[in-house]
Every structure is written in C-alpha cells, then in structure tokens.
Motif scaffolding. Structure first.
Motif, PDB file in Angstrom:
ATOM      1  N   ASP A   1      18.113  -8.720  21.441  1.00 45.29           N
ATOM      2  CA  ASP A   1      18.726  -9.077  22.716  1.00 45.29           C
ATOM      3  C   ASP A   1      17.765 -10.028  23.424  1.00 45.29           C
ATOM      4  N   LEU A   2      18.075 -11.317  23.421  1.00 47.93           N
ATOM      5  CA  LEU A   2      17.175 -12.348  23.929  1.00 47.93           C
ATOM      6  C   LEU A   2      17.598 -12.787  25.322  1.00 47.93           C
ATOM      7  N   LEU A   3      16.611 -13.052  26.174  1.00 47.47           N
ATOM      8  CA  LEU A   3      16.843 -13.558  27.521  1.00 47.47           C
ATOM      9  C   LEU A   3      15.789 -14.608  27.827  1.00 47.47           C
ATOM     10  N   ALA A   4      16.233 -15.784  28.267  1.00 50.20           N
ATOM     11  CA  ALA A   4      15.332 -16.871  28.657  1.00 50.20           C
ATOM     12  C   ALA A   4      15.518 -17.167  30.135  1.00 50.20           C
ATOM     13  N   ARG A   5      14.424 -17.513  30.798  1.00 50.21           N
ATOM     14  CA  ARG A   5      14.456 -17.791  32.239  1.00 50.21           C
ATOM     15  C   ARG A   5      13.555 -18.976  32.538  1.00 50.21           C
ATOM     16  N   VAL A   6      14.090 -19.918  33.317  1.00 50.97           N
ATOM     17  CA  VAL A   6      13.322 -21.043  33.830  1.00 50.97           C
ATOM     18  C   VAL A   6      13.417 -21.001  35.351  1.00 50.97           C
ATOM     19  N   ASP A   7      12.288 -21.102  36.041  1.00 52.95           N
ATOM     20  CA  ASP A   7      12.308 -21.052  37.495  1.00 52.95           C
ATOM     21  C   ASP A   7      11.293 -22.030  38.084  1.00 52.95           C
ATOM     22  N   VAL A   8      11.616 -22.518  39.255  1.00 52.03           N
ATOM     23  CA  VAL A   8      10.749 -23.397  40.036  1.00 52.03           C
ATOM     24  C   VAL A   8      10.711 -22.865  41.456  1.00 52.03           C
ATOM     25  N   GLU A   9       9.520 -22.751  42.035  1.00 49.41           N
ATOM     26  CA  GLU A   9       9.386 -22.210  43.383  1.00 49.41           C
ATOM     27  C   GLU A   9       8.286 -22.933  44.147  1.00 49.41           C
ATOM     28  N   ARG A  10       8.567 -23.180  45.412  1.00 48.39           N
ATOM     29  CA  ARG A  10       7.580 -23.788  46.307  1.00 48.39           C
ATOM     30  C   ARG A  10       7.388 -22.868  47.499  1.00 48.39           C
ATOM     31  N   ILE A  11       6.139 -22.484  47.749  1.00 47.46           N
ATOM     32  CA  ILE A  11       5.814 -21.698  48.931  1.00 47.46           C
ATOM     33  C   ILE A  11       4.882 -22.521  49.806  1.00 47.46           C
ATOM     34  N   ALA A  12       5.074 -22.427  51.101  1.00 42.82           N
ATOM     35  CA  ALA A  12       4.279 -23.206  52.047  1.00 42.82           C
ATOM     36  C   ALA A  12       4.021 -22.365  53.281  1.00 42.82           C
TER      37      ALA A  12
ATOM     38  N   ASP B   1      12.503 -10.499  24.535  1.00 47.21           N
ATOM     39  CA  ASP B   1      13.252 -10.057  23.352  1.00 47.21           C
ATOM     40  C   ASP B   1      13.186  -8.535  23.304  1.00 47.21           C
ATOM     41  N   ARG B   2      14.335  -7.904  23.183  1.00 42.60           N
ATOM     42  CA  ARG B   2      14.392  -6.446  23.091  1.00 42.60           C
ATOM     43  C   ARG B   2      15.189  -6.061  21.856  1.00 42.60           C
ATOM     44  N   VAL B   3      14.654  -5.122  21.087  1.00 43.75           N
ATOM     45  CA  VAL B   3      15.285  -4.731  19.838  1.00 43.75           C
ATOM     46  C   VAL B   3      15.092  -3.228  19.654  1.00 43.75           C
ATOM     47  N   THR B   4      16.058  -2.597  19.007  1.00 41.60           N
ATOM     48  CA  THR B   4      16.010  -1.161  18.755  1.00 41.60           C
ATOM     49  C   THR B   4      16.085  -0.914  17.257  1.00 41.60           C
ATOM     50  N   PHE B   5      15.120  -0.125  16.749  1.00 46.07           N
ATOM     51  CA  PHE B   5      15.094   0.287  15.350  1.00 46.07           C
ATOM     52  C   PHE B   5      15.200   1.803  15.297  1.00 46.07           C
ATOM     53  N   GLY B   6      16.418   2.316  15.215  1.00 50.79           N
ATOM     54  CA  GLY B   6      16.560   3.760  15.171  1.00 50.79           C
ATOM     55  C   GLY B   6      16.056   4.408  16.440  1.00 50.79           C
ATOM     56  N   LYS B   7      14.952   5.153  16.336  1.00 51.20           N
ATOM     57  CA  LYS B   7      14.390   5.839  17.490  1.00 51.20           C
ATOM     58  C   LYS B   7      13.366   5.000  18.251  1.00 51.20           C
ATOM     59  N   ILE B   8      13.115   3.786  17.789  1.00 46.90           N
ATOM     60  CA  ILE B   8      12.105   2.923  18.404  1.00 46.90           C
ATOM     61  C   ILE B   8      12.796   1.862  19.247  1.00 46.90           C
TER      62      ILE B   8
END
Length: 742
Positions: A425-436, A461-468
């Motif tokens: 189970d894949l997840l990608a994130r791109v973010d841009v932030e400016r603090i002032a 990335d999240r993966v399940t192998f049986g009990k793991i």
C-alpha cells in the motif's frame, strides 16, 4: 472489497429505485385507506432505514463513490442483496465501526463484535456524536420514496480507521471524559509521555512537553498538516478547543515521513455529517468564575452538501490579582461533492484569547485563524486509488506589554495513493510550505522578521505478511531561511530521514512492535530572529527558558536544525470490554538541541547544544476488575537532559472506575477516582518536591443528556508545574453535555 484486474469491485447495499416491486401491508397506525404506492413507500422506507447503518459501514471502507462518473455508475448498478440477517463484519469494517461510531479506547487492532448489544456497546453508541438514524426514520409513516442517495459525506480524517503506523497508540473522548479537564492540554495529557507545562490559570499559554525535549519537539498533525504555531514552532493548546477532538493518536517518533524531533500527535475531528441535524451542547462551570460553553451542529443537507458550525466562549475571572482571561473559538466548515471530480472541503477556525499576565506584567492576547481547503477522491488507507490536493493558511498574532509577534504559515500538499500493488500500500506526498514572522519590540521599536520556505517529498509503503505488519517511510526536505531588515540569506538545509515500524501478532489480542526513526525540526523563527528587551514574552514551552528578568535577548539565525534518532519497542494487548495495555520503551539520541546561552549576564541568545541521549518509557493500561469496576493507569519515565530542566523524571496517574447501566440502558452512572503523581525537579533557582494530587468525578447520563460533578486536587497539594505558579488548590467542577438530533 477486493482488487481484480486493477479494478475495485464493490458489494454494497443501496436503496432500491422507484419501480422496485414488493409486497406491502396496510398502515397499522392510521384508519385512513392507504394507496398501493404509499404502502410501497412506507415498507421500503422502513427497510432502507434498517440498512442505513450497514450501508454506511460498507461505504466507508470503500473508495469514494465520487472519484469518477464511471465508478459512480458501477456502484449504482451493483446487485442488491436482501437478507433478514446482517452479514458478519470483516476486520476492516470492525475497525471502521470502532474508530468512528464507538468512541471507546482504541488500539491498532480491531475488536470482536457480538451479535447482541451488551451494555458497553450500547454505552459506546449513546456516547457517539454519530447518531444511528434507523429508529427515527422507521417511525415515520409518510416519508416519500427518494431516488437512491449518495453515501454520507465523511471527512477523510474521520473516515480513515488505519493508524499512522503499526506502533501508534490511540485514545479518545471515552477516556478523556473520565478526567475533569478544564482545557485541551489537560485532556490530551492523560496519555503517557507528555508533561503538561501550564500555570493552572485558564487562558494562559499551555504546552505539552515530550520526554527529553521541549514543547518545540512535539509535532501536532491536524487536517493533514502541522498545527504548530508559525512563530515558535510549538502548539499552545489553549488555542485548541477540547470538544474538537474525537480521537488523539500518539507516536513516539516520526512516522509516515512527518518531521518531528520528538513525539507526533494526530488530532481527529468528530464530524461525520449525519443526514439529520445533530447538535451538541457542552457547558462547564468551575471556581473563580470559570465558565465554558460550547455549541456545535453538523448536518448533511443533501446528497452533495454538508456543513458544521461550532462556537465556544469561556470566561475566567482570575484566581488572584491580574489573572483574568476570556477566550472565544469559532469553527465553520463544509464539504461539497463535485460529481466526477471528488469532494471539496473548506474549513475555517478562529481563536481569540486575552489574558492578564501575573505580577503586573500587563495584558497579552492571541488571535489565530486557520483556513483549510482540500479536494480529494477516495478514502485514505483504502486499497484503491486516493488523491488529495490541500491548501492551508494560518495567521497567528500575539501581543504583549512590550511588543507584538505576527506569524503566518502558508502551505500546499498533494498526496497520491497507489492502491494495492503486489500487497504493498503505497502513498506519496509532495508539499511546499512558507512560514514567516515579524517581531516588534518596545521601546526600541526594532522589528526583525524572517521567512523559511520548505519543500518536501515523502514516500510510505505498508505491507502485511500474515501476522507481520510492516511500514517504512522516507522523507527529504530542502529549506531556505531569509532574515531582515538586513535581508541576510543563510546556508540552505537539505535534510533526509525516515522510519521503519513493525508489529507481530502473537495472538488475536497480543502483539509485539518496534520502531526506528530518524528525523529533525528546524529552529523556531523566534529562536533565530526574536528580539526583546526589559521583559521576555511567555516562553514556558522551553525545557530551559530564557530568564524572565533578562534585559536583552537576541535570536541566532545561524542555528542548525535539531536532529534525533529513536529506537524503541513494546508490547500491546487488547481485548473487548475496555481492556487495553500499551507498554513502550526506547532511547533517543539528540543532536544539536537548542538551549539558551548567556553572552553576558544581561544579554542572552541561543545555541546548539552537545549531543546527549534520553531514555524513555511509557505505560498505559485499562482492565476490568469485577463486574462494573475497572482500573486504569498511565506511567512515564524520562531522563531529563540536564539537572536544571524543570520537568520531573517520573509522572503518571492511576484510577479506580465504576460504570453500569440501569432501566434497560436508559440510565448510565459512571464514577472515577484518580490519583496523580508528580516527581521532584530542580532548576537553577527553584526546587520542587514530589507530590500526589487526587481527583474524583461522578457522571449521570440519561439517553443523550449527561450531567457531571467533580472535584480536583482534593488535598490541595501546592505542586508547581511552572516555578512561581502554584497548582490550583481544591476546586469543584460541574457541567452538562447534551446531544440533540432531528
């Protein structure tokens, strides 16, 4: 739900179309003849009402029906299954029901569900803000048959039962309401590992300090982005309304690519947008004129539009001279389904706080605005595609007797889920932030200001192998800092880190877990650029604060990011009927921690500190004892970074609890007695002895009306969470919570 040839296949229960033919009986409640079409309407309305909860549970575990027109058409054409028995819930559906509809103590595993409702399950349902509408709908004999409605609109945070990682730990309002908290900082501090740094005066800044660090080392995740103040990088929990939290999730270190040098806390809102208006009224009264009133309403107006409104007003007359305060909090938000595109969400929250500073230090104030806009399709954590484009803007204005601070946070993100790819189970994130932030100090009229821009990329990335259950994440960031009025640009920072977390289920109720993480935090803009003279503004969030009597403070723009490496492991056990144990221990290495530094006796700045390690151990347990009696406890051990740190090494609480139902579950009585222990600590000028404090609270609930009475610090222990601010002596609290629905 399963994947087949790259497509999501659904099985759902949807209302039948107008031309559905069925046998109906005459109306039993009226002597007036009923036409055939009306009888069909009555029977189908009652039956569809009974299926409403099942449909909600099923749809919440599937991707958004609004992701595409093809998907919507496919879901409408699904074969409808009619059965006298509700099919057993899958483990995923049990997780959703536990997370959303039943605010009990939550864990990363699903709990067993029985065919008949016991007292605990009834209590969970009555406690929930998300009312089951089947009873109220079934009582109507003249509801018009409508076209098949779209699924209820649910915010992504509430619809996502998947924990941040296999090592996460969750609590919610079932646990919180057993403590007589006056604000969000006391409510959230019931979890182990977080020390409440506060004055015990309502309206004053209040922080949570994780082990071995400061409040700057706690990242609060809210609506999919950081909630931390853009000026200091901390979270002043006075600015957050306690009733706005349904679930709080805690991590000992960075996961899912979210940067933090200490703990990570995710706050999940309670809105699920019922298809009938749901209103909640909360009122709390205490000594010294403390009164809190909160009102909110949530409603799904149509198949495509939902909204919520919340208002909170609090007044505190002051415990002693010059400590009065008053606050207000306004929350407005809504969601709109855009067919063929996704769900558009807009939320606005404004907080105002004015308080008088003790010791004739004048009046201070905060005004904070949070605006969040997102466009999403799918449900986070699902195995089908999920996308979200989000924008946020935060403005925080602080005023003090000797100056002002004005900061803002502007950010954008894009998240993309890639579904179930060969079990991943894949997840990608791109973010841009400016603090002032801009700092204006009197009487010098100097106003330095600074801005930091950060661009980041995360992969999880999240993966399940049986009990793991295994999860890994990577994070890379590029950051720039500019300081004015001289417009000095400092060396850019390129940071990279990540985490690996795993759990192994020994049995259905017992699992082992471990976490290894490497992350960081950037210096707060007040640490790099802040300037003040005569008297400092409140900086209680720091483990070693700048002395309040200092004459001058100059920020240090050359500060390096604080970096940490954490390795920890633990065991978690979970059973039905409110039984849960979570034990975790780990070691954290701190590099380049930021601490005050005296240039001269009257001139202070900050500098990076030498490396050190901190040992951290936390325990939370809740288990039945006999019948309606249970016990719970929380324990924290954390080595301080220096003997001068005003944080105890050991603190925690233990409680004895009673809860039972009477009159066919119409009346619930709940009582709790809690003992808190606070260890000793010592600063350069103050020594605090260890102390015990005792609280008790009694709660009566009839249907959806709840009244409670409690007393705090029964023995009047004079423990000081902040030197010079004694703990509140014995006081009393009382109040009501009332849920109304149409």
């Amino acid at each position: 739900m399963h994947l087949e040839a790259g497509k999501c296949i659904f099985t759902a229960m949807l209302p039948l179309p107008h031309n559905f033919q069925t046998e109906s009986r005459p109306n039993q409640r009226s002597n007036t003849p009923v036409s055939g079409s009306d009888r069909v309407a009555v029977v189908w309305t009652q039956f569809s009402a009974l299926l409403l909860l099942m449909m909600l549970l099923t749809l919440l575990s599937t991707p958004s029906a609004f992701a595409s027109s093809e998907l919507l058409e496919h879901q409408r054409n699904v074969r409808i299954q009619l059965s006298d028995e509700q099919p057993p819930l899958s483990s995923a559906h049990q997780n959703i029901d536990t997370t959303i509809a039943s605010p009990t103590i939550l864990s990363t595993e699903s709990t067993d569900s029985s065919a008949s409702m016991n007292n605990s399950e009834v209590d969970s349902l009555m406690d929930s803000m998300f009312i089951n509408e089947s009873d109220s709908l079934a009582m109507s004999d003249s509801i018009e048959v409508l076209p098949p409605p779209l699924p209820p609109i649910v915010p992504p945070d509430s619809a996502n039962p998947v924990p941040f990682s296999p090592t996460s730990f969750r609590l919610n309002n079932r646990e919180f309401h057993r403590h007589g908290f006056k604000d969000a900082v006391e409510m959230l501090a019931v979890a182990p590992g977080l020390y409440p740094r506060q004055t015990q005066l309502y309206g004053q800044p209040a922080y949570l300090i994780p082990p071995g660090g400061s409040a700057r080392d706690l990242t609060v995740w809210f609506r999919g982005r950081p909630y931390n103040d853009p000026i200091t990088g901390t979270t002043n929990f006075t600015s957050f309304e306690a009733e706005e939290v349904q679930i709080a999730e805690y991590e000992a270190a960075s996961v899912r690519g979210i940067p933090t040098s200490g703990y990570l806390m995710r706050l999940i809102q309670p809105y699920a947008y019922s298809t009938r208006p749901v209103t909640k009224i909360v009122y709390r009264q205490g000594w010294y004129g403390l009164g809190r009133a909160d009102w909110r309403i949530a409603h799904q107006v149509s198949n495509e539009v939902a909204y919520h409104i919340g208002v909170n007003i609090t007044e505190f007359q002051g415990r002693f001279n010059n400590t009065a305060a008053n606050t207000s909090n306004l929350r407005i938000g809504g969601r709109r389904t855009l067919r063929g595109i996704g769900q558009l969400s807009i939320q606005w929250m404004e907080f105002r706080d004015q308080w008088y500073r003790p010791f004739d230090a004048g009046r201070s104030g905060i005004r904070r605005n949070d605006i969040d806009v997102s466009l999403s399709s799918g449900v986070p954590g699902d195995s089908c595609l999920y996308r979200e484009l989000g924008l946020w803007y935060v403005r925080n204005e602080s005023s003090y007797r000797y100056g002002n601070e004005d900061g803002n946070r502007l950010g954008m993100k894009f998240e993309q889920g890639f579904g179930d790819l060969n079990g991943h189970d894949l997840l990608a994130r791109v973010d841009v932030e400016r603090i002032a932030a801009r700092f204006t100090r009197r009487p010098t009229e100097i106003d330095p200001h600074a801005a930091r821009t950060t661009t980041g990329l995360s992969l999880t990335d999240r993966v399940t192998f049986g009990k793991i259950d295994l999860q890994g994440s990577l994070r890379a960031e590029y950051s720039t800092l500019k300081v004015s009025p001289d417009t000095v640009e400092f060396d850019d920072n390129l940071m990279a880190g990540g985490s690996v977390s795993a759990s192994y289920s020994l049995t259905d109720s017992l699992r082992l877990f471990g976490l290894a993480s490497s992350s960081w935090r950037y210096p707060g803009l007040d640490e790099t650029t802040g300037y003040w003279s005569v008297r400092t503004p409140d900086r209680w969030m720091d483990v070693l604060p700048v002395p309040d009597y200092t004459t001058f403070y100059h920020g240090n723009p050359a500060l390096k990011p604080v970096k940490t490496d954490y390795v920890g492991a633990g065991v978690a056990m979970s059973w039905p009927e409110y039984r849960q144990i979570h034990v975790q221990s780990g070691i954290r290495q701190w590099r380049d921690q930021i601490l005050p530094y005296a240039m001269t006796p009257n001139v202070w700045t900050r500098d990076n500190y030498e490396n050190y390690n901190s040992l951290e151990s936390t325990v939370y347990a809740w288990t039945p004892l006999y019948g309606p009696v249970s016990a719970a406890a929380s324990f924290t051990y954390a080595e301080p970074i220096t003997p001068a740190a005003p944080v105890p090494e050991i603190f925690g609480w233990a409680s004895l609890r009673f809860m039972d139902h009477y009159y066919w579950n119409q009346l619930r009585i709940r009582a709790t007695v809690t003992a808190y222990f606070w260890d000793e600590y010592q600063t350069a000028t103050y020594y605090q002895e260890s102390a015990w404090t005792y609280d008790a609270i009694l709660n009566f609930k009839v249907f959806n009306f709840e009244a409670y009475y409690g007393t705090r610090n029964v023995m009047g222990a004079p423990y000081q969470f902040i030197p010079s601010f004694p703990n509140m002596h014995r006081d009393e609290i009382w109040g009501v919570r009332w849920v109304l629905f149409d």
